[in-house]
Design a protein around this motif. Sequence first.
Motif, PDB file in Angstrom:
ATOM      1  N   SER A 121      11.739   6.431   3.869  1.00 39.71           N
ATOM      2  CA  SER A 121      10.448   5.848   3.536  1.00 39.71           C
ATOM      3  C   SER A 121       9.479   7.020   3.429  1.00 39.71           C
ATOM      4  CB  SER A 121      10.016   4.874   4.636  1.00 39.71           C
ATOM      5  OG  SER A 121       8.791   4.283   4.302  1.00 39.71           O
ATOM      6  N   VAL A 122       9.134   7.376   2.223  1.00 39.71           N
ATOM      7  CA  VAL A 122       8.326   8.570   1.984  1.00 39.71           C
ATOM      8  C   VAL A 122       7.028   8.187   1.300  1.00 39.71           C
ATOM      9  CG1 VAL A 122       8.253  10.762   0.723  1.00 39.71           C
ATOM     10  CG2 VAL A 122      10.380  10.004   1.761  1.00 39.71           C
ATOM     11  N   MET A 123       5.925   8.702   1.811  1.00 34.92           N
ATOM     12  CA  MET A 123       4.639   8.526   1.157  1.00 34.92           C
ATOM     13  C   MET A 123       4.200   9.901   0.653  1.00 34.92           C
ATOM     14  SD  MET A 123       0.928   7.190   2.590  1.00 34.92           S
ATOM     15  CE  MET A 123       1.143   8.057   4.109  1.00 34.92           C
ATOM     16  N   LEU A 124       4.089  10.057  -0.672  1.00 39.92           N
ATOM     17  CA  LEU A 124       3.642  11.332  -1.238  1.00 39.92           C
ATOM     18  C   LEU A 124       2.137  11.418  -1.121  1.00 39.92           C
ATOM     19  CD1 LEU A 124       5.915  11.471  -4.402  1.00 39.92           C
ATOM     20  CD2 LEU A 124       6.297  12.513  -2.163  1.00 39.92           C
ATOM     21  N   ARG A 125       1.648  12.585  -0.710  1.00 36.87           N
ATOM     22  CA  ARG A 125       0.213  12.793  -0.523  1.00 36.87           C
ATOM     23  C   ARG A 125      -0.206  14.089  -1.173  1.00 36.87           C
ATOM     24  NH1 ARG A 125      -1.639  11.899   5.434  1.00 36.87           N
ATOM     25  NH2 ARG A 125      -3.567  12.224   4.328  1.00 36.87           N
ATOM     26  N   ALA A 126      -1.465  14.165  -1.532  1.00 38.32           N
ATOM     27  CA  ALA A 126      -2.032  15.400  -2.084  1.00 38.32           C
ATOM     28  C   ALA A 126      -2.796  16.098  -0.967  1.00 38.32           C
ATOM     29  CB  ALA A 126      -2.970  15.080  -3.240  1.00 38.32           C
ATOM     30  N   LEU A 127      -2.383  17.318  -0.642  1.00 35.96           N
ATOM     31  CA  LEU A 127      -3.068  18.124   0.363  1.00 35.96           C
ATOM     32  C   LEU A 127      -3.729  19.309  -0.318  1.00 35.96           C
ATOM     33  CD1 LEU A 127      -0.641  18.521   3.403  1.00 35.96           C
ATOM     34  CD2 LEU A 127      -2.585  16.995   3.167  1.00 35.96           C
ATOM     35  N   PRO A 128      -4.897  19.730   0.177  1.00 34.31           N
ATOM     36  CA  PRO A 128      -5.502  20.946  -0.385  1.00 34.31           C
ATOM     37  C   PRO A 128      -4.537  22.118  -0.187  1.00 34.31           C
ATOM     38  CG  PRO A 128      -7.049  19.809   1.050  1.00 34.31           C
ATOM     39  CD  PRO A 128      -5.717  19.135   1.223  1.00 34.31           C
ATOM     40  N   LYS A 129      -4.433  22.972  -1.195  1.00 39.08           N
ATOM     41  CA  LYS A 129      -3.549  24.137  -1.069  1.00 39.08           C
ATOM     42  C   LYS A 129      -4.112  25.055   0.012  1.00 39.08           C
ATOM     43  CE  LYS A 129      -5.665  26.456  -4.924  1.00 39.08           C
ATOM     44  NZ  LYS A 129      -5.599  27.634  -5.691  1.00 39.08           N
ATOM     45  N   PRO A 130      -3.269  25.841   0.658  1.00 40.07           N
ATOM     46  CA  PRO A 130      -3.707  26.642   1.805  1.00 40.07           C
ATOM     47  C   PRO A 130      -4.747  27.721   1.501  1.00 40.07           C
ATOM     48  CG  PRO A 130      -1.314  26.717   1.556  1.00 40.07           C
ATOM     49  CD  PRO A 130      -1.861  25.941   0.412  1.00 40.07           C
ATOM     50  N   SER A 131      -4.717  28.304   0.304  1.00 34.60           N
ATOM     51  CA  SER A 131      -5.613  29.412  -0.006  1.00 34.60           C
ATOM     52  C   SER A 131      -6.196  29.218  -1.403  1.00 34.60           C
ATOM     53  CB  SER A 131      -4.837  30.730   0.054  1.00 34.60           C
ATOM     54  OG  SER A 131      -5.620  31.781  -0.450  1.00 34.60           O
ATOM     55  N   GLU A 132      -7.476  29.508  -1.551  1.00 33.02           N
ATOM     56  CA  GLU A 132      -8.127  29.343  -2.850  1.00 33.02           C
ATOM     57  C   GLU A 132      -7.628  30.358  -3.877  1.00 33.02           C
ATOM     58  OE1 GLU A 132     -12.344  28.945  -2.928  1.00 33.02           O
ATOM     59  OE2 GLU A 132     -12.374  27.692  -1.150  1.00 33.02           O
ATOM     60  N   GLU A 133      -7.167  31.526  -3.415  1.00 33.28           N
ATOM     61  CA  GLU A 133      -6.740  32.574  -4.343  1.00 33.28           C
ATOM     62  C   GLU A 133      -5.362  32.305  -4.938  1.00 33.28           C
ATOM     63  OE1 GLU A 133      -7.498  33.714  -0.909  1.00 33.28           O
ATOM     64  OE2 GLU A 133      -9.553  33.483  -1.562  1.00 33.28           O
ATOM     65  N   VAL A 134      -4.563  31.543  -4.276  1.00 37.29           N
ATOM     66  CA  VAL A 134      -3.174  31.332  -4.674  1.00 37.29           C
ATOM     67  C   VAL A 134      -3.055  30.089  -5.553  1.00 37.29           C
ATOM     68  CG1 VAL A 134      -0.837  30.927  -3.788  1.00 37.29           C
ATOM     69  CG2 VAL A 134      -2.410  32.391  -2.521  1.00 37.29           C
ATOM     70  N   ALA A 135      -2.198  30.175  -6.584  1.00 37.33           N
ATOM     71  CA  ALA A 135      -1.935  29.008  -7.428  1.00 37.33           C
ATOM     72  C   ALA A 135      -1.158  27.977  -6.609  1.00 37.33           C
ATOM     73  CB  ALA A 135      -1.111  29.425  -8.647  1.00 37.33           C
ATOM     74  N   PRO A 136      -1.339  26.698  -6.888  1.00 34.85           N
ATOM     75  CA  PRO A 136      -0.611  25.678  -6.127  1.00 34.85           C
ATOM     76  C   PRO A 136       0.897  25.784  -6.361  1.00 34.85           C
ATOM     77  CG  PRO A 136      -1.735  24.675  -7.994  1.00 34.85           C
ATOM     78  CD  PRO A 136      -2.172  26.105  -7.934  1.00 34.85           C
ATOM     79  N   THR A 137       1.658  25.498  -5.328  1.00 33.65           N
ATOM     80  CA  THR A 137       3.121  25.495  -5.427  1.00 33.65           C
ATOM     81  C   THR A 137       3.558  24.153  -5.979  1.00 33.65           C
ATOM     82  OG1 THR A 137       3.268  26.958  -3.520  1.00 33.65           O
ATOM     83  CG2 THR A 137       5.255  25.732  -4.112  1.00 33.65           C
ATOM     84  N   ARG A 138       4.404  24.156  -6.991  1.00 32.34           N
ATOM     85  CA  ARG A 138       4.904  22.924  -7.601  1.00 32.34           C
ATOM     86  C   ARG A 138       6.409  22.827  -7.363  1.00 32.34           C
ATOM     87  NH1 ARG A 138       0.268  21.182  -7.229  1.00 32.34           N
ATOM     88  NH2 ARG A 138      -1.156  21.172  -8.997  1.00 32.34           N
ATOM     89  N   ILE A 139       6.788  22.310  -6.217  1.00 30.23           N
ATOM     90  CA  ILE A 139       8.190  22.186  -5.836  1.00 30.23           C
ATOM     91  C   ILE A 139       8.927  21.211  -6.742  1.00 30.23           C
ATOM     92  CG2 ILE A 139       7.716  20.415  -4.084  1.00 30.23           C
ATOM     93  CD1 ILE A 139      10.407  23.169  -3.841  1.00 30.23           C
ATOM     94  N   GLY A 140       8.263  20.190  -7.246  1.00 25.34           N
ATOM     95  CA  GLY A 140       8.920  19.185  -8.086  1.00 25.34           C
ATOM     96  C   GLY A 140       9.572  19.786  -9.318  1.00 25.34           C
ATOM     97  N   PHE A 141       8.946  20.765  -9.925  1.00 22.75           N
ATOM     98  CA  PHE A 141       9.495  21.388 -11.120  1.00 22.75           C
ATOM     99  C   PHE A 141      10.721  22.242 -10.779  1.00 22.75           C
ATOM    100  CE2 PHE A 141       5.098  20.406 -12.118  1.00 22.75           C
ATOM    101  CZ  PHE A 141       5.276  19.661 -13.258  1.00 22.75           C
ATOM    102  N   ARG A 142      10.701  22.908  -9.632  1.00 22.00           N
ATOM    103  CA  ARG A 142      11.863  23.692  -9.195  1.00 22.00           C
ATOM    104  C   ARG A 142      13.018  22.764  -8.850  1.00 22.00           C
ATOM    105  NH1 ARG A 142      11.039  28.114  -5.056  1.00 22.00           N
ATOM    106  NH2 ARG A 142      13.013  28.704  -5.977  1.00 22.00           N
ATOM    107  N   LEU A 143      12.714  21.647  -8.176  1.00 21.77           N
ATOM    108  CA  LEU A 143      13.753  20.673  -7.832  1.00 21.77           C
ATOM    109  C   LEU A 143      14.370  20.080  -9.096  1.00 21.77           C
ATOM    110  CD1 LEU A 143      11.975  18.818  -4.899  1.00 21.77           C
ATOM    111  CD2 LEU A 143      14.032  20.236  -4.706  1.00 21.77           C
ATOM    112  N   ALA A 144      13.531  19.747 -10.083  1.00 23.53           N
ATOM    113  CA  ALA A 144      14.028  19.162 -11.323  1.00 23.53           C
ATOM    114  C   ALA A 144      14.890  20.172 -12.075  1.00 23.53           C
ATOM    115  CB  ALA A 144      12.867  18.689 -12.201  1.00 23.53           C
TER     116      ALA A 144
END
Length: 152
Positions: A121-144
């Motif tokens: 039972s998984v609820m996907l959530r949007a969390l602010p990325k840890p650092s403003e300088e870093v691009a967001p990590t997109r794990i879904g594309f790597r998994l796909a």
Amino acid sequence: MGDQIKTSAEAVEADAIPRRHEVHADPNVEACKEVPESVSQKPVGQKSPAEWAYERLILYIQNFEQQLDNEHEVAMGFAGGEAGVLRIEGMGFFDPDMITFYGSDSMGVKTQLVQHVSQLSVMLRALPKPSEEVAPTRIGFRLAADLGQSSS
């Protein structure tokens, strides 16, 4: 729900080919209808419950990430209990029936969830990325991408 008659071969084929359907209230959200070839190549009946759950979770995560802005990353909340939220940094399965999520909690502590598919039972959530300088990590594309490689 018509009176259309199917041959036994058509019924078996329809049972083996995964279907996907969703509808959204927001007309700007593109509903996912197609199942990628990498997922539909192997009949569902030949997949373990863990593999089948893993493949579908990848598609949900990727679709969720496509709706995020550059300030947020995907995470998952746990249904029930006070376990908190896990920023998804990796995912896997162990046949026949285990799914695992790798990541970090809201305090940045390394976290791993191992779950039986019957309890999934998984609820996907949007969390602010840890650092403003870093691009967001997109794990879904790597998994796909891995999903396409591992099913051939």
